[in-house]
Design a protein around this motif. Structure first.
Motif, PDB file in Angstrom:
ATOM      1  N   ALA A 152       0.832  -1.220   0.071  1.00 16.94           N
ATOM      2  CA  ALA A 152      -0.117  -0.058   0.009  1.00 16.94           C
ATOM      3  C   ALA A 152       0.794   1.317   0.037  1.00 16.94           C
ATOM      4  O   ALA A 152       0.261   2.369  -0.109  1.00 16.94           O
ATOM      5  N   GLY A 153       2.150   0.990   0.026  1.00 17.47           N
ATOM      6  CA  GLY A 153       3.020   2.212  -0.113  1.00 17.47           C
ATOM      7  C   GLY A 153       3.869   2.726   1.159  1.00 17.47           C
ATOM      8  O   GLY A 153       4.036   3.882   1.452  1.00 17.47           O
ATOM      9  N   ALA A 154       4.572   1.651   1.672  1.00 17.91           N
ATOM     10  CA  ALA A 154       5.541   1.935   2.501  1.00 17.91           C
ATOM     11  C   ALA A 154       6.588   2.803   1.929  1.00 17.91           C
ATOM     12  O   ALA A 154       6.680   2.965   0.790  1.00 17.91           O
ATOM     13  N   PRO A 155       7.375   3.682   2.516  1.00 21.59           N
ATOM     14  CA  PRO A 155       8.162   4.604   2.112  1.00 21.59           C
ATOM     15  C   PRO A 155       9.143   4.047   0.695  1.00 21.59           C
ATOM     16  O   PRO A 155       9.431   4.656  -0.173  1.00 21.59           O
ATOM     17  N   GLN A 170       8.465   1.700  -1.146  1.00 14.09           N
ATOM     18  CA  GLN A 170       7.702   1.342  -2.530  1.00 14.09           C
ATOM     19  C   GLN A 170       7.120   2.747  -3.139  1.00 14.09           C
ATOM     20  O   GLN A 170       6.501   2.582  -3.934  1.00 14.09           O
ATOM     21  N   GLY A 171       7.292   4.038  -2.498  1.00 21.86           N
ATOM     22  CA  GLY A 171       6.699   4.980  -3.222  1.00 21.86           C
ATOM     23  C   GLY A 171       5.457   5.329  -2.248  1.00 21.86           C
ATOM     24  O   GLY A 171       4.955   4.775  -1.410  1.00 21.86           O
ATOM     25  N   ARG A 172       4.931   6.530  -2.691  1.00 23.79           N
ATOM     26  CA  ARG A 172       3.986   7.009  -1.811  1.00 23.79           C
ATOM     27  C   ARG A 172       2.652   6.655  -2.087  1.00 23.79           C
ATOM     28  O   ARG A 172       2.442   6.246  -3.313  1.00 23.79           O
ATOM     29  N   ASP A 173       1.532   6.462  -1.267  1.00 25.72           N
ATOM     30  CA  ASP A 173       0.240   6.043  -1.655  1.00 25.72           C
ATOM     31  C   ASP A 173      -0.340   6.940  -2.584  1.00 25.72           C
ATOM     32  O   ASP A 173      -0.254   7.894  -2.790  1.00 25.72           O
ATOM     33  N   VAL A 174      -0.903   5.926  -3.659  1.00 22.16           N
ATOM     34  CA  VAL A 174      -1.776   6.523  -4.664  1.00 22.16           C
ATOM     35  C   VAL A 174      -2.792   7.700  -4.341  1.00 22.16           C
ATOM     36  O   VAL A 174      -2.913   8.794  -5.100  1.00 22.16           O
ATOM     37  N   ALA A 175      -3.485   7.622  -3.310  1.00 22.02           N
ATOM     38  CA  ALA A 175      -4.324   8.464  -2.813  1.00 22.02           C
ATOM     39  C   ALA A 175      -3.796   9.980  -2.303  1.00 22.02           C
ATOM     40  O   ALA A 175      -4.052  10.935  -2.102  1.00 22.02           O
ATOM     41  N   ASP A 176      -2.403   9.856  -2.173  1.00 22.72           N
ATOM     42  CA  ASP A 176      -1.586  11.141  -1.801  1.00 22.72           C
ATOM     43  C   ASP A 176      -1.333  12.025  -2.985  1.00 22.72           C
ATOM     44  O   ASP A 176      -0.631  11.385  -3.800  1.00 22.72           O
ATOM     45  N   PRO A 177      -1.808  13.225  -3.012  1.00 21.28           N
ATOM     46  CA  PRO A 177      -1.862  14.059  -4.066  1.00 21.28           C
ATOM     47  C   PRO A 177      -0.566  14.271  -4.368  1.00 21.28           C
ATOM     48  O   PRO A 177      -0.265  15.045  -5.418  1.00 21.28           O
ATOM     49  N   ARG A 178       0.668  14.263  -3.365  1.00 26.59           N
ATOM     50  CA  ARG A 178       1.876  14.799  -3.617  1.00 26.59           C
ATOM     51  C   ARG A 178       2.453  13.650  -4.210  1.00 26.59           C
ATOM     52  O   ARG A 178       3.715  13.681  -4.146  1.00 26.59           O
ATOM     53  N   ALA A 179       1.858  12.517  -4.447  1.00 24.98           N
ATOM     54  CA  ALA A 179       2.780  11.324  -4.742  1.00 24.98           C
ATOM     55  C   ALA A 179       3.604  11.557  -5.992  1.00 24.98           C
ATOM     56  O   ALA A 179       3.163  12.277  -7.002  1.00 24.98           O
ATOM     57  N   VAL A 221       3.629   3.419  -8.109  1.00 26.10           N
ATOM     58  CA  VAL A 221       3.517   2.035  -7.500  1.00 26.10           C
ATOM     59  C   VAL A 221       2.885   1.380  -8.460  1.00 26.10           C
ATOM     60  O   VAL A 221       1.811   1.434  -9.118  1.00 26.10           O
ATOM     61  N   LEU A 222       3.396   0.004  -8.385  1.00 30.56           N
ATOM     62  CA  LEU A 222       2.870  -0.989  -9.379  1.00 30.56           C
ATOM     63  C   LEU A 222       1.631  -1.820  -8.535  1.00 30.56           C
ATOM     64  O   LEU A 222       1.857  -2.218  -7.220  1.00 30.56           O
ATOM     65  N   GLY A 223       0.419  -1.839  -8.999  1.00 35.39           N
ATOM     66  CA  GLY A 223      -0.765  -2.421  -8.298  1.00 35.39           C
ATOM     67  C   GLY A 223      -1.237  -2.118  -7.140  1.00 35.39           C
ATOM     68  O   GLY A 223      -1.331  -2.630  -6.003  1.00 35.39           O
ATOM     69  N   ALA A 224      -1.354  -0.803  -6.978  1.00 35.01           N
ATOM     70  CA  ALA A 224      -1.914   0.073  -5.749  1.00 35.01           C
ATOM     71  C   ALA A 224      -3.218  -0.875  -5.542  1.00 35.01           C
ATOM     72  O   ALA A 224      -4.036  -1.153  -6.496  1.00 35.01           O
ATOM     73  N   PRO A 225      -3.343  -1.355  -4.317  1.00 30.92           N
ATOM     74  CA  PRO A 225      -4.355  -2.216  -3.812  1.00 30.92           C
ATOM     75  C   PRO A 225      -5.762  -1.847  -3.951  1.00 30.92           C
ATOM     76  O   PRO A 225      -6.608  -2.861  -4.286  1.00 30.92           O
ATOM     77  N   LEU A 278      -2.386  -4.988 -12.224  1.00 27.58           N
ATOM     78  CA  LEU A 278      -1.403  -4.844 -13.215  1.00 27.58           C
ATOM     79  C   LEU A 278      -0.956  -3.441 -13.651  1.00 27.58           C
ATOM     80  O   LEU A 278       0.115  -3.465 -14.628  1.00 27.58           O
ATOM     81  N   ALA A 279      -1.666  -2.539 -13.255  1.00 26.61           N
ATOM     82  CA  ALA A 279      -1.246  -1.084 -13.814  1.00 26.61           C
ATOM     83  C   ALA A 279      -0.575  -0.658 -12.640  1.00 26.61           C
ATOM     84  O   ALA A 279      -0.537  -0.610 -11.145  1.00 26.61           O
TER      85      ALA A 279
END
Ligand SMILES: Nc1ncnc2c1ncn2[C@@H]1O[C@H](COP(=O)(O)OP(=O)(O)OP(=O)(O)O)[C@@H](O)[C@H]1O
Ligand SMILES: [Mg+2]
Length: 345
Positions: free
Chosen positions: A20-23, A25-34, A38-42, A130-131
């Protein structure tokens, strides 16, 4: 760090959190500053178009007129306009969107989705898996890593992937290959795999087909031929003509006027959008593996791509006969809804 004897639930929870986006892995897709994809945001997005999402195919002749540049730019700008967008690399001659967007791509992407679709196992959750979630509202299905893997993109499966995409995103933008030839029918007695079948399937399925043309005499000649082939092969498709890389020099006089008149006269098509040549901007984007909005936000090309995306966002997703959800069409709009063409005077 988990203890060696952690129970299965704890392990599953730790994995979910990691994906879901540990540091790392990159930030969470819901974070507008992302910033990192992230592959396959859950999570499936809460707001989904329930099968009403639209498909925009980006197509054009050979000669690299800028299909990928326009597909990536339009998808990115749509997402910045708040439209949930899925960008699909469907180029059967080898995909490059992963590289263009700086994705270290080892994911099965579009071919993986097509494989699942062919087996009857594709749903929205799998599509999300897959996205890449490149930024809020923008997911990307990457393309074939090698051109010789084109048989993985079976036309019927491609259609099924796009159906599922309509349930996931408000707009699905598809980067297509140029070629529409369908020679296999002539060369084989049996049903042979058709390399360009995937491109034809996307163009048939799309609500809007953008035809991207270059802006020099050779490119224009190719566009005129390609538009003729499109008319012969898929007479129901009414493409929206976009001329890219417009600049002074290769055609005499005012390039927009000259190009517009030539395409009107020899292809019987009006140019709907002109996009300027802006090598500095595209080089900055390519060098950094980022979109134009990030690498060259004030560039003339980015400004025009944003205008194109805004015009596309107005196109309704409903079948002909329904009310216009976004208000009545304005002058110059071209709306193609499942074979029903509406050119608005
Ligand atoms: N408006 C523009 N101004 C300057 N350079 C551009 C513009 N549009 C595209 N380019 C550049 O032209 C080249 C070809 O563009 P692009 O890869 O988008 O074309 P394509 O039609 O997808 O080609 P291909 O046949 O390889 O799929 C790239 O280097 C891209 O950066
Ligand atoms: Mg391309």
């Amino acid at each position: 760090m988990l203890p060696a004897d952690a129970d299965p639930d704890a392990i599953a929870q730790a994995l979910r959190e990691a994906v879901a986006g540990a540091p790392s892995q990159g930030r969470d897709v819901a974070d507008p500053r992302a910033a990192l994809p992230v592959l396959g945001a859950p999570e499936l997005p809460e707001e989904r178009p329930a099968g009403r999402g639209r498909v925009v195919a980006v197509w054009g002749p050979t000669g690299a007129p800028g299909r990928t540049t326009v597909a990536v730019g339009v998808a990115d700008e749509l997402s910045r306009l708040g439209v949930s967008t899925l960008l699909v690399d469907a180029d059967v001659y080898g995909g490059v969107i992963a590289q263009v967007l700086g994705l270290l791509d080892e994911s099965p992407g579009f071919a993986g989705a097509a494989r699942l679709a062919a087996a009857g196992n594709l749903d929205a959750q799998e599509l999300v898996r897959l996205a890449w979630a490149v930024r809020p509202q923008l997911r990307v299905l990457t393309g074939l890593a090698r051109a010789d893997r084109w048989p993985e993109l079976r036309p019927r499966a491609v259609g099924t992937v796009l159906e599922e995409a309509r349930r996931l995103a408000e707009v699905t933008v598809v980067d297509c290959a140029f070629n529409l030839e369908d020679d296999e029918e002539l060369s084989f007695d049996t049903v042979a795999p058709r390399r360009n079948g995937a491109t034809l399937a996307v163009l048939e399925e799309a609500d809007t087909v953008l035809c991207i043309s270059g802006a020099d005499p050779v490119a224009l000649q190719r566009s005129i031929r390609a538009l003729g082939e499109l008319r012969d092969g898929l007479p129901d498709v009414e493409p929206v003509l976009v001329v890219n890389q417009v600049r002074r020099g290769p055609v005499p006089g005012d390039p927009r006027r000259e190009i517009g008149e030539a395409l009107e006269r020899f292809a019987g098509r009006e140019v709907r959008f002109f996009l300027p040549a802006d090598r500095r901007a595209t080089d900055a984007a390519l060098a950094s593996g980022r979109s134009l909005a990030e690498a060259a936000p004030g560039s003339s090309l980015r400004v025009e791509l944003r205008a194109l995306a805004a015009a596309l966002a107005d196109v309704p997703s409903r079948p002909a006969g329904d009310a216009w959800p976004c208000g009545p069409p304005g002058p110059g709009d071209v709306r193609r809804v499942r074979g029903h063409d509406r050119a608005v005077a």
